[in-house]
Structure formats: structure tokens, C-alpha cells
Design an enzyme around this catalytic site. Structure first.
Site, PDB file in Angstrom:
ATOM      1  N   ARG A  66      50.200   0.076  -6.354  1.00 49.44           N
ATOM      2  CA  ARG A  66      49.353   0.906  -5.466  1.00 49.44           C
ATOM      3  C   ARG A  66      49.604   2.397  -5.645  1.00 49.44           C
ATOM      4  NH1 ARG A  66      45.434  -0.122  -1.776  1.00 49.44           N
ATOM      5  NH2 ARG A  66      45.114  -2.338  -1.754  1.00 49.44           N
ATOM      6  N   ILE A  93      41.939   1.273   0.691  1.00 50.38           N
ATOM      7  CA  ILE A  93      42.642   2.236   1.546  1.00 50.38           C
ATOM      8  C   ILE A  93      43.465   3.143   0.641  1.00 50.38           C
ATOM      9  CG2 ILE A  93      44.416   2.461   3.324  1.00 50.38           C
ATOM     10  CD1 ILE A  93      43.291  -0.337   4.322  1.00 50.38           C
ATOM     11  N   LEU A  94      43.189   4.430   0.743  1.00 53.17           N
ATOM     12  CA  LEU A  94      43.881   5.405  -0.117  1.00 53.17           C
ATOM     13  C   LEU A  94      45.071   5.997   0.620  1.00 53.17           C
ATOM     14  CD1 LEU A  94      40.708   7.129  -1.576  1.00 53.17           C
ATOM     15  CD2 LEU A  94      42.333   5.674  -2.842  1.00 53.17           C
ATOM     16  N   ASN A 106      34.713   9.637   5.832  1.00 53.42           N
ATOM     17  CA  ASN A 106      34.368   8.236   5.615  1.00 53.42           C
ATOM     18  C   ASN A 106      33.209   7.875   6.545  1.00 53.42           C
ATOM     19  OD1 ASN A 106      34.743   5.433   4.828  1.00 53.42           O
ATOM     20  ND2 ASN A 106      35.655   5.103   6.848  1.00 53.42           N
ATOM     21  N   THR A 107      32.307   7.021   6.059  1.00 51.84           N
ATOM     22  CA  THR A 107      31.288   6.495   6.968  1.00 51.84           C
ATOM     23  C   THR A 107      31.616   5.049   7.289  1.00 51.84           C
ATOM     24  OG1 THR A 107      28.949   6.137   7.343  1.00 51.84           O
ATOM     25  CG2 THR A 107      29.666   5.999   5.063  1.00 51.84           C
ATOM     26  N   HIS A 108      31.497   4.719   8.579  1.00 57.16           N
ATOM     27  CA  HIS A 108      31.935   3.405   9.054  1.00 57.16           C
ATOM     28  C   HIS A 108      30.841   2.788   9.930  1.00 57.16           C
ATOM     29  CE1 HIS A 108      34.813   0.337  10.154  1.00 57.16           C
ATOM     30  NE2 HIS A 108      34.412   0.465  11.407  1.00 57.16           N
ATOM     31  N   ALA A 141      45.843   9.419   7.660  1.00 54.88           N
ATOM     32  CA  ALA A 141      46.882   8.496   7.193  1.00 54.88           C
ATOM     33  C   ALA A 141      46.619   7.045   7.609  1.00 54.88           C
ATOM     34  CB  ALA A 141      48.232   8.970   7.713  1.00 54.88           C
TER      35      ALA A 141
HETATM   36  C1  GAR Z   1      28.129   0.998   4.726  1.00 55.70           C
HETATM   37  O1  GAR Z   1      27.502   0.434   5.858  1.00 55.70           O
HETATM   38  C2  GAR Z   1      29.481   1.565   5.095  1.00 55.70           C
HETATM   39  O2  GAR Z   1      29.538   2.074   6.390  1.00 55.70           O
HETATM   40  C3  GAR Z   1      30.348   0.348   4.968  1.00 55.70           C
HETATM   41  O3  GAR Z   1      29.902  -0.273   3.806  1.00 55.70           O
HETATM   42  C4  GAR Z   1      28.486  -0.078   3.692  1.00 55.70           C
HETATM   43  C5  GAR Z   1      28.199   0.368   2.291  1.00 55.70           C
HETATM   44  O4  GAR Z   1      26.822   0.358   2.028  1.00 55.70           O
HETATM   45  N1  GAR Z   1      31.734   0.730   4.894  1.00 55.70           N
HETATM   46  C6  GAR Z   1      32.712   0.055   5.479  1.00 55.70           C
HETATM   47  O5  GAR Z   1      32.545  -1.013   6.067  1.00 55.70           O
HETATM   48  C7  GAR Z   1      34.076   0.692   5.369  1.00 55.70           C
HETATM   49  N2  GAR Z   1      34.998   0.099   6.250  1.00 55.70           N
HETATM   50  P1  GAR Z   1      26.231   1.025   0.721  1.00 55.70           P
HETATM   51  O6  GAR Z   1      27.106   0.580  -0.470  1.00 55.70           O
HETATM   52  O7  GAR Z   1      24.838   0.475   0.602  1.00 55.70           O
HETATM   53  O8  GAR Z   1      26.260   2.511   0.890  1.00 55.70           O
END
Ligand code: GAR
Length: 199
Positions: A66, A93-94, A106-108, A141
Site C-alpha cells: 500500500r 483509500i489514499l 471527493n464526491t460521495h 486522513a
Molecule cells: C458516484 O456516485 C460517486 O459518488 C460514487 O461512485 C459513483 C461513481 O460514478 N463514489 C463512491 O461511492 C465513493 N465512496 P461515476 O463513475 O459514473 O462517476
């Protein structure tokens, strides 16, 4: 001056596509200078190549451990001198030293701090929530715990399954991510404790 974005992906890349489309307009204020992935053969890389954006792939399997994976990922990111790193569906996870080297968001697909982790949509449905949504937050972190930049709610329908709910979340997510990245790229935001104040 356009802000330099490095976008990290692991899958379909619809959020990446939204950023690429927005950045095609010079008025957007940010340019995707590279796309990095943790695996090969994904649609997101095809999208980057179609847009003539350089790509890099750093896999855990090709790394000694890692630590080495994090080193190689950081070296690749650094070589593009980004102003902002965007984790857009990146599922590794970086290490803190990687996400803290450059401002990283990050988008979640949930309203954090509810439902962190890799199965946010499934977990929200299983919990029976009536409202979930999207969070764009700074990476730090710990997992999905950094200061929140933007959030938007999505109503859960009685007949939703994981796919239908995730698809509706992603429609909102793409717009929110594009808008939030533009505001961050403009600079001048402040982080006061856990509170992010956008220009
Ligand atoms: C997105 O909905 C993003 O929020 C989620 O993966 C999807 C990627 O869609 N990320 C996570 O769940 C991170 N924990 P995409 O590849 O079509 O952009």
C-alpha cells in the site's frame, strides 16, 4: 488562468464526463489536465482518451504494498502540478500524505456523516431513510470525514432499488460537482474548523 484538475476514477466516469464537458468551455475556469485510475479497462479511461486528456493507471496489484501504491499514485499526481484533485468515483483509500499534498475533494452518494463507505446508496436504502443525497467534501486522513463543501438532498421513493436511487442521485451529483469544482477553482474559499465558506 484556468485551474488545473487531476481527476481520479475507478468506474463508469459519468462525473468525470460532466467535468470534461463543463471544462470544454474556457469560461468554466478549470481544465482537466490528467485522469488517473486504480485499474485498467474502465469506461472512465475511455472517456478521458476520447477527450484527449492524458491518463495514468496505478494498481495495487502492480505495487509492492500500500505504501508503494500511495507513493506511485502521488508521484503521478504531482507530475501534473494540479491546483485541485477530484476523486470522482475513485474507490481506493489514499494515505493522508497523498490527499493532503494538494487540495483534494471527493464526491460521495449520501448526506455525510450518514452512510460513509463504499456502499452508501445500499446502506441508506437498508436504513429506510426518506431523504438521502450527495456530499462533496475535502478528503482527509479518515474515510468520508473531511470538511463538507456542498450537499444536496434527493428524496427516496417507495419503489427505489439501489440502481434507481443511485441513478437519480448521480443526476444531482454531476451538477453539484461541476458547480462546486468551479467555485473552488476560482479560489478564495476559507476553511474555518469544519466549515467551508465558498466565494
Ligand atoms: C458516484 O456516485 C460517486 O459518488 C460514487 O461512485 C459513483 C461513481 O460514478 N463514489 C463512491 O461511492 C465513493 N465512496 P461515476 O463513475 O459514473 O462517476
Amino acid at each position: 488562468m484556468s485551474a488545473r484538475l487531476v481527476v481520479l476514477v475507478s468506474g463508469t466516469g459519468s462525473n468525470l464526463q460532466a467535468l470534461l464537458d463543463a471544462a470544454a468551455d474556457p469560461a468554466y475556469g478549470a481544465t482537466v489536465v490528467a485522469v488517473g485510475a486504480d485499474r485498467d479497462g474502465i469506461e472512465a479511461l475511455v472517456r478521458a482518451e476520447r477527450a484527449d486528456v492524458p491518463t495514468f493507471v496505478v494498481t495495487l496489484d502492480d505495487s509492492r504494498d500500500r505504501d508503494h501504491f500511495n507513493d506511485r499514485t502521488l508521484t503521478a499526481i504531482e507530475s501534473y502540478e494540479p491546483d485541485l484533485v477530484v476523486l470522482a468515483g475513485y474507490m481506493k483509500i489514499l494515505a493522508p500524505r497523498v490527499v493532503e499534498r494538494f487540495p483534494t475533494v471527493n464526491t460521495h452518494p449520501a448526506l455525510l456523516p450518514s452512510f460513509p463507505g463504499a456502499h452508501a446508496v445500499r446502506d441508506a436504502l437498508a436504513h429506510g431513510v426518506k431523504v438521502t443525497g450527495v456530499t462533496v467534501h475535502f478528503a482527509d486522513a479518515a474515510v468520508d470525514s473531511g470538511a463538507i463543501v456542498a450537499q444536496e438532498a434527493v428524496a427516496v421513493r417507495d419503489d427505489d432499488d439501489e440502481d434507481s436511487l443511485h441513478e437519480r442521485i448521480k443526476v444531482v451529483e454531476r451538477r453539484l460537482l461541476v458547480d462546486t469544482v468551479a467555485r473552488l477553482a476560482r479560489g478564495g474559499y476559507r476553511i474555518e474548523g469544519r466549515k467551508v465558506v465558498l466565494p
